[in-house]
Design a protein around this motif. Structure first.
Motif, PDB file in Angstrom:
ATOM      1  N   SER A   1       0.838  -1.202   0.000  1.00  0.00           N
ATOM      2  CA  SER A   1       0.000   0.000   0.000  1.00  0.00           C
ATOM      3  C   SER A   1       0.872   1.251   0.000  1.00  0.00           C
ATOM      4  O   SER A   1       1.983   1.247   0.549  1.00  0.00           O
ATOM      5  CB  SER A   1      -0.921   0.008   1.222  1.00  0.00           C
ATOM      6  OG  SER A   1      -1.799  -1.089   1.205  1.00  0.00           O
ATOM      7  N   PRO A   2       0.372   2.346  -0.582  1.00  0.00           N
ATOM      8  CA  PRO A   2       1.154   3.592  -0.575  1.00  0.00           C
ATOM      9  C   PRO A   2       1.141   4.312   0.766  1.00  0.00           C
ATOM     10  O   PRO A   2       1.954   5.188   1.007  1.00  0.00           O
ATOM     11  CB  PRO A   2       0.472   4.432  -1.659  1.00  0.00           C
ATOM     12  CG  PRO A   2      -0.934   3.924  -1.688  1.00  0.00           C
ATOM     13  CD  PRO A   2      -0.853   2.460  -1.388  1.00  0.00           C
ATOM     14  N   TYR A   3       0.198   3.970   1.627  1.00  0.00           N
ATOM     15  CA  TYR A   3       0.179   4.570   2.964  1.00  0.00           C
ATOM     16  C   TYR A   3      -0.515   3.625   3.936  1.00  0.00           C
ATOM     17  O   TYR A   3      -1.381   2.825   3.558  1.00  0.00           O
ATOM     18  CB  TYR A   3      -0.535   5.929   2.959  1.00  0.00           C
ATOM     19  CG  TYR A   3      -1.997   5.864   2.589  1.00  0.00           C
ATOM     20  CD1 TYR A   3      -2.986   5.618   3.535  1.00  0.00           C
ATOM     21  CD2 TYR A   3      -2.396   6.063   1.272  1.00  0.00           C
ATOM     22  CE1 TYR A   3      -4.318   5.555   3.199  1.00  0.00           C
ATOM     23  CE2 TYR A   3      -3.733   6.010   0.911  1.00  0.00           C
ATOM     24  CZ  TYR A   3      -4.687   5.756   1.880  1.00  0.00           C
ATOM     25  OH  TYR A   3      -6.013   5.694   1.531  1.00  0.00           O
ATOM     26  N   VAL A   4      -0.129   3.723   5.197  1.00  0.00           N
ATOM     27  CA  VAL A   4      -0.742   2.956   6.285  1.00  0.00           C
ATOM     28  C   VAL A   4      -0.889   3.894   7.484  1.00  0.00           C
ATOM     29  O   VAL A   4       0.076   4.550   7.894  1.00  0.00           O
ATOM     30  CB  VAL A   4       0.108   1.727   6.684  1.00  0.00           C
ATOM     31  CG1 VAL A   4      -0.560   0.981   7.834  1.00  0.00           C
ATOM     32  CG2 VAL A   4       0.316   0.803   5.500  1.00  0.00           C
ATOM     33  N   ILE A   5      -2.101   3.959   8.027  1.00  0.00           N
ATOM     34  CA  ILE A   5      -2.385   4.819   9.187  1.00  0.00           C
ATOM     35  C   ILE A   5      -2.943   3.951  10.310  1.00  0.00           C
ATOM     36  O   ILE A   5      -3.903   3.197  10.100  1.00  0.00           O
ATOM     37  CB  ILE A   5      -3.386   5.932   8.834  1.00  0.00           C
ATOM     38  CG1 ILE A   5      -2.857   6.787   7.682  1.00  0.00           C
ATOM     39  CG2 ILE A   5      -3.671   6.809  10.059  1.00  0.00           C
ATOM     40  CD1 ILE A   5      -3.853   7.812   7.174  1.00  0.00           C
ATOM     41  N   ASN A   6      -2.342   4.043  11.486  1.00  0.00           N
ATOM     42  CA  ASN A   6      -2.813   3.316  12.664  1.00  0.00           C
ATOM     43  C   ASN A   6      -3.078   4.301  13.799  1.00  0.00           C
ATOM     44  O   ASN A   6      -2.244   5.176  14.072  1.00  0.00           O
ATOM     45  CB  ASN A   6      -1.781   2.279  13.127  1.00  0.00           C
ATOM     46  CG  ASN A   6      -1.596   1.166  12.124  1.00  0.00           C
ATOM     47  OD1 ASN A   6      -2.509   0.386  11.861  1.00  0.00           O
ATOM     48  ND2 ASN A   6      -0.405   1.076  11.546  1.00  0.00           N
ATOM     49  N   LEU A   7      -4.230   4.166  14.440  1.00  0.00           N
ATOM     50  CA  LEU A   7      -4.590   4.970  15.597  1.00  0.00           C
ATOM     51  C   LEU A   7      -5.047   4.038  16.713  1.00  0.00           C
ATOM     52  O   LEU A   7      -5.680   3.010  16.444  1.00  0.00           O
ATOM     53  CB  LEU A   7      -5.715   5.956  15.258  1.00  0.00           C
ATOM     54  CG  LEU A   7      -5.466   6.943  14.117  1.00  0.00           C
ATOM     55  CD1 LEU A   7      -6.760   7.686  13.778  1.00  0.00           C
ATOM     56  CD2 LEU A   7      -4.372   7.926  14.487  1.00  0.00           C
ATOM     57  N   ASP A   8      -4.732   4.392  17.945  1.00  0.00           N
ATOM     58  CA  ASP A   8      -5.204   3.562  19.047  1.00  0.00           C
ATOM     59  C   ASP A   8      -5.384   4.390  20.316  1.00  0.00           C
ATOM     60  O   ASP A   8      -4.656   5.360  20.555  1.00  0.00           O
ATOM     61  CB  ASP A   8      -4.245   2.389  19.309  1.00  0.00           C
ATOM     62  CG  ASP A   8      -2.935   2.828  19.926  1.00  0.00           C
ATOM     63  OD1 ASP A   8      -2.880   3.000  21.154  1.00  0.00           O
ATOM     64  OD2 ASP A   8      -1.958   2.994  19.173  1.00  0.00           O
ATOM     65  N   LEU A   9      -6.383   3.990  21.077  1.00  0.00           N
ATOM     66  CA  LEU A   9      -6.627   4.528  22.411  1.00  0.00           C
ATOM     67  C   LEU A   9      -6.494   3.369  23.376  1.00  0.00           C
ATOM     68  O   LEU A   9      -7.230   2.384  23.278  1.00  0.00           O
ATOM     69  CB  LEU A   9      -8.022   5.154  22.499  1.00  0.00           C
ATOM     70  CG  LEU A   9      -8.455   5.670  23.872  1.00  0.00           C
ATOM     71  CD1 LEU A   9      -7.558   6.818  24.322  1.00  0.00           C
ATOM     72  CD2 LEU A   9      -9.915   6.112  23.845  1.00  0.00           C
ATOM     73  N   SER A  10      -5.541   3.480  24.312  1.00  0.00           N
ATOM     74  CA  SER A  10      -5.231   2.359  25.197  1.00  0.00           C
ATOM     75  C   SER A  10      -5.388   2.764  26.655  1.00  0.00           C
ATOM     76  O   SER A  10      -5.202   3.929  27.029  1.00  0.00           O
ATOM     77  CB  SER A  10      -3.795   1.862  24.960  1.00  0.00           C
ATOM     78  OG  SER A  10      -3.624   1.428  23.629  1.00  0.00           O
ATOM     79  N   TYR A  11      -5.727   1.755  27.475  1.00  0.00           N
ATOM     80  CA  TYR A  11      -5.810   1.939  28.923  1.00  0.00           C
ATOM     81  C   TYR A  11      -5.021   0.826  29.591  1.00  0.00           C
ATOM     82  O   TYR A  11      -5.174  -0.354  29.254  1.00  0.00           O
ATOM     83  CB  TYR A  11      -7.267   1.901  29.396  1.00  0.00           C
ATOM     84  CG  TYR A  11      -7.398   1.897  30.896  1.00  0.00           C
ATOM     85  CD1 TYR A  11      -7.173   3.051  31.640  1.00  0.00           C
ATOM     86  CD2 TYR A  11      -7.753   0.734  31.572  1.00  0.00           C
ATOM     87  CE1 TYR A  11      -7.295   3.047  33.017  1.00  0.00           C
ATOM     88  CE2 TYR A  11      -7.882   0.719  32.958  1.00  0.00           C
ATOM     89  CZ  TYR A  11      -7.640   1.880  33.678  1.00  0.00           C
ATOM     90  OH  TYR A  11      -7.748   1.866  35.044  1.00  0.00           O
ATOM     91  N   ASP A  12      -4.156   1.201  30.525  1.00  0.00           N
ATOM     92  CA  ASP A  12      -3.323   0.230  31.230  1.00  0.00           C
ATOM     93  C   ASP A  12      -3.329   0.565  32.721  1.00  0.00           C
ATOM     94  O   ASP A  12      -2.939   1.662  33.118  1.00  0.00           O
ATOM     95  CB  ASP A  12      -1.894   0.266  30.669  1.00  0.00           C
ATOM     96  CG  ASP A  12      -1.011  -0.809  31.294  1.00  0.00           C
ATOM     97  OD1 ASP A  12      -1.543  -1.695  31.994  1.00  0.00           O
ATOM     98  OD2 ASP A  12       0.213  -0.757  31.081  1.00  0.00           O
ATOM     99  N   ASN A  13      -3.780  -0.406  33.501  1.00  0.00           N
ATOM    100  CA  ASN A  13      -3.803  -0.242  34.959  1.00  0.00           C
ATOM    101  C   ASN A  13      -2.939  -1.342  35.567  1.00  0.00           C
ATOM    102  O   ASN A  13      -3.380  -2.475  35.732  1.00  0.00           O
ATOM    103  CB  ASN A  13      -5.241  -0.345  35.493  1.00  0.00           C
ATOM    104  CG  ASN A  13      -5.342   0.020  36.953  1.00  0.00           C
ATOM    105  OD1 ASN A  13      -4.410  -0.184  37.728  1.00  0.00           O
ATOM    106  ND2 ASN A  13      -6.483   0.585  37.347  1.00  0.00           N
ATOM    107  N   PRO A  14      -1.680  -1.043  35.910  1.00  0.00           N
ATOM    108  CA  PRO A  14      -0.788  -2.077  36.450  1.00  0.00           C
ATOM    109  C   PRO A  14      -1.268  -2.657  37.771  1.00  0.00           C
ATOM    110  O   PRO A  14      -1.011  -3.827  38.068  1.00  0.00           O
ATOM    111  CB  PRO A  14       0.546  -1.332  36.617  1.00  0.00           C
ATOM    112  CG  PRO A  14       0.447  -0.131  35.717  1.00  0.00           C
ATOM    113  CD  PRO A  14      -0.995   0.242  35.731  1.00  0.00           C
TER     114      PRO A  14
END
Length: 215
Positions: free
Chosen positions: A141-154
């Motif tokens: 592909s000529p472009y790749v876009i990744n977005l993420d919203l993450s939550y981490d509670n150790p």
């Protein structure tokens, strides 16, 4: 294999297929503003020998196989950023927002027979629609876009991620004559959650392609 809506295609092996080799050059600048945060910019250049492609031998046939292209090149830029959302409010402690963007240019040369078969020539021998002698690499592909919203509670051992992926159209089937077949992937939205249960056990749940869009 149902790559074309009007007919079935049958894949056969290629005993002469060779393993692809890649020579890669990469440069990357990274900045870590705080623990778990990053801003980076990278560039890469790859030289491929014997890259493998899925190939339709003729437009009127039903057989496809895998072949080696002699050579190909892939180059591009990549940007990545990850930021904690705690600066918005203490309520968002543990939440991070991430983004990744890759702009990619790939190229491989047509063989002389492919060039002749793909060029539209009228009865007088005049080329109506000249074909470029290079095209993008298969499945690139000529472009790749990744977005993420993450939550981490150790403390509780809980992690959650909502991610989205947008990929530019790419060749999904190369042809010996006529136009190559392109695929336009949809926006893929995935969700996953993981919960630790003691030291050595964890429970995971995930859902892929929440929007259920068509390719």
């Amino acid at each position: 294999l149902n790559y074309l809506p009007d007919r079935k295609l049958f894949a056969s092996g290629n005993a002469h297929l060779a393993m692809a080799a890649i020579t890669s050059y990469d440069a990357r600048l990274e900045w870590f503003p705080a623990p778990g945060e990053i801003v980076s910019l990278g560039a890469f250049y790859k030289e491929l020998t014997n890259p493998v492609e899925l190939y339709l031998t003729s437009l009127d046939g039903n057989d496809i196989t895998w072949i080696n292209r002699p050579t190909a090149t892939v180059m591009g830029l990549e940007f990545e950023a990850r930021k904690s959302l705690r600066f918005v409010s203490p309520f968002f402690d543990g939440f991070t927002l991430g983004a990744n963007l890759a702009l990619i240019s790939s190229e491989t040369a047509l063989t002389e027979s492919e060039y002749q078969n793909k060029t539209d020539v009228d009865r007088d021998g005049v080329i109506d629609f000249p074909t470029p002698r290079q095209r993008p690499l298969y499945d690139q592909s000529p472009y790749v876009i990744n977005l993420d919203l993450s939550y981490d509670n150790p403390r509780s051992g809980t992690t959650c991620t909502l991610s989205a992926n947008l990929t530019g159209e790419r060749i999904s089937l190369t042809t010996a004559q006529g136009e190559d077949l392109y695929q336009h992937p949809p926006v893929l939205v995935d969700f996953g959650v993981s919960q630790k249960l003691g030291r050595n056990l964890s429970l995971r749940f995930g859902v892929r392609n929440l929007l259920d869009d068509d390719y």
